[in-house]
Design an enzyme around this catalytic site. Structure first.
Site, PDB file in Angstrom:
ATOM      1  CB  CYS A 161       1.724   5.115  -7.349  1.00 44.25           C
ATOM      2  SG  CYS A 161       1.968   5.446  -5.590  1.00 44.25           S
ATOM      3  CG  HIS A 165      -1.950   3.775  -7.531  1.00 44.53           C
ATOM      4  ND1 HIS A 165      -1.315   2.746  -6.863  1.00 44.53           N
ATOM      5  CD2 HIS A 165      -1.879   4.861  -6.702  1.00 44.53           C
ATOM      6  CE1 HIS A 165      -0.883   3.194  -5.697  1.00 44.53           C
ATOM      7  NE2 HIS A 165      -1.205   4.459  -5.579  1.00 44.53           N
ATOM      8  CG  ASN A 207      -1.191   2.720  -1.982  1.00 49.47           C
ATOM      9  OD1 ASN A 207      -0.341   2.277  -2.760  1.00 49.47           O
ATOM     10  ND2 ASN A 207      -1.514   4.000  -1.971  1.00 49.47           N
TER      11      ASN A 207
END
Length: 321
Positions: free
Chosen positions: A122, A247, A277
């Site tokens: 990420c 993120h 996500n």
């Protein structure tokens, strides 16, 4: 023997951004219809997602990277012939070899550039930005295409509601090129390998898994000081930050970080509500959409913060293109 070194410009910055979201919208009700044991209110309360995008069955990481990269090139005004390096941040290629970057370059008409993939989960986009900036600053490249592209829909266990409700597909891209003055502040980064197993692909099932509570505690407890450090290194007061693009892991994490960092005048990216996500792609995807929508003016200082698998993290202040 003394070796020759190349030198580059005084600074670097993002010259243009692009993003791509698959057309296939998957709502919370769609997940329930697919057999996920959950409900709409539970998902919205726990992670803040109303819908996410999943790629079509024949749509690949490279396909999405190409779309985002093409838009970044157009936005920057940089010709494909003037790009010397392509970096693709991803952790969801279906096989380890071949990498995505050479294929993406060829599809975009970028002739024989340096090309490699970067896997830092990420936080991958922020790591890739710094690799790109270093290449330009040292004269190794004139312009660099950085793409983050992820296709998590192929790695999901729909019986695991802790992961299947969160993860999604998409891509974001940036052109990093020369500038008369710095467009990136120093990076604040690090890792905690002692918790490497908290986010992983299960070796037996080949499905994504994570220890949600452990990651939540780590992110909300440890990441705010990293973001503050990035602002201090860049010499930018917290009140001068115009946008905070962390993120997009979980809306509760995003909101907790914004409070703990203390950003009185910043717009906070909450792209997770409609994009889900997308791991490495969340930051460039959200940032590109915000710039395109006029939410962030050109030259405004933006704080980005990537964190996740590894566990690795990286924060930085950058100027919006």
């Amino acid at each position: 023997m003394t070796l020759s070194l190349t030198t580059g410009p005084a600074g670097t910055r993002i010259l243009g951004l692009g993003h791509y979201r698959p057309s296939n919208i998957v709502t919370n009700h769609d997940l329930i219809a697919r057999g996920v044991d959950t409900d709409d209110e539970w998902i919205k309360t726990r992670v803040g997602i109303a819908e996410r995008r999943w790629a079509d069955p024949d749509e690949t990481v490279v396909d999405m990277a190409e779309q985002a990269g093409s838009k970044a090139l157009a936005a920057s005004g940089v010709a494909a012939a003037d790009v010397d390096l392509v970096i693709v941040a991803t952790c969801t290629m279906p096989t380890p070899v071949p990498g995505a970057a050479p294929n993406v370059a060829t599809r975009l008409g970028i002739d024989s550039p340096g090309a490699y993939d970067l896997n830092s989960g990420c936080s991958g986009f922020v790591y890739a930005l710094n690799a790109a900036s270093a290449a330009v600053l040292t004269g190794q490249a004139r312009n660099v295409l950085v793409v983050a592209s992820e296709r998590f829909s192929g790695w999901l266990d729909l019986t695991d509601r802790s992961t299947s409700i969160i993860l999604a597909d998409g891509a974001g891209a940036a052109i990093v090129g020369p500038s008369d003055s710095p467009g990136f502040g120093p990076v604040a980064w690090g890792s905690d390998g002692s918790q490497a197993d908290a986010i992983a692909i299960d070796e037996r099932s080949r499905m994504f898994r994570q220890e949600g509570q452990a990651v939540y505690r780590w992110a909300t407890g440890a990441m705010a000081p990293v973001a503050i450090e990035a602002c201090e290194k860049a010499g930018v007061p917290l009140e001068d930050i115009v946008a905070f693009v962390p993120h997009q892991a979980n809306l509760r994490i995003i909101d907790a970080l914004a409070r703990r960092i203390g950003l009185p005048n910043a717009i906070v990216a909450r792209d997770i509500t409609t994009s889900g996500n997308t791991s490495a792609a969340t930051i460039p995807l959200a940032l590109s959409r915000m710039v395109e929508g006029g939410e962030i003016p050109s030259g405004a200082p933006v704080l980005v913060l990537g964190f996740g698998a590894g566990l690795a993290f990286a924060a930085q202040v950058l100027l919006a293109p």
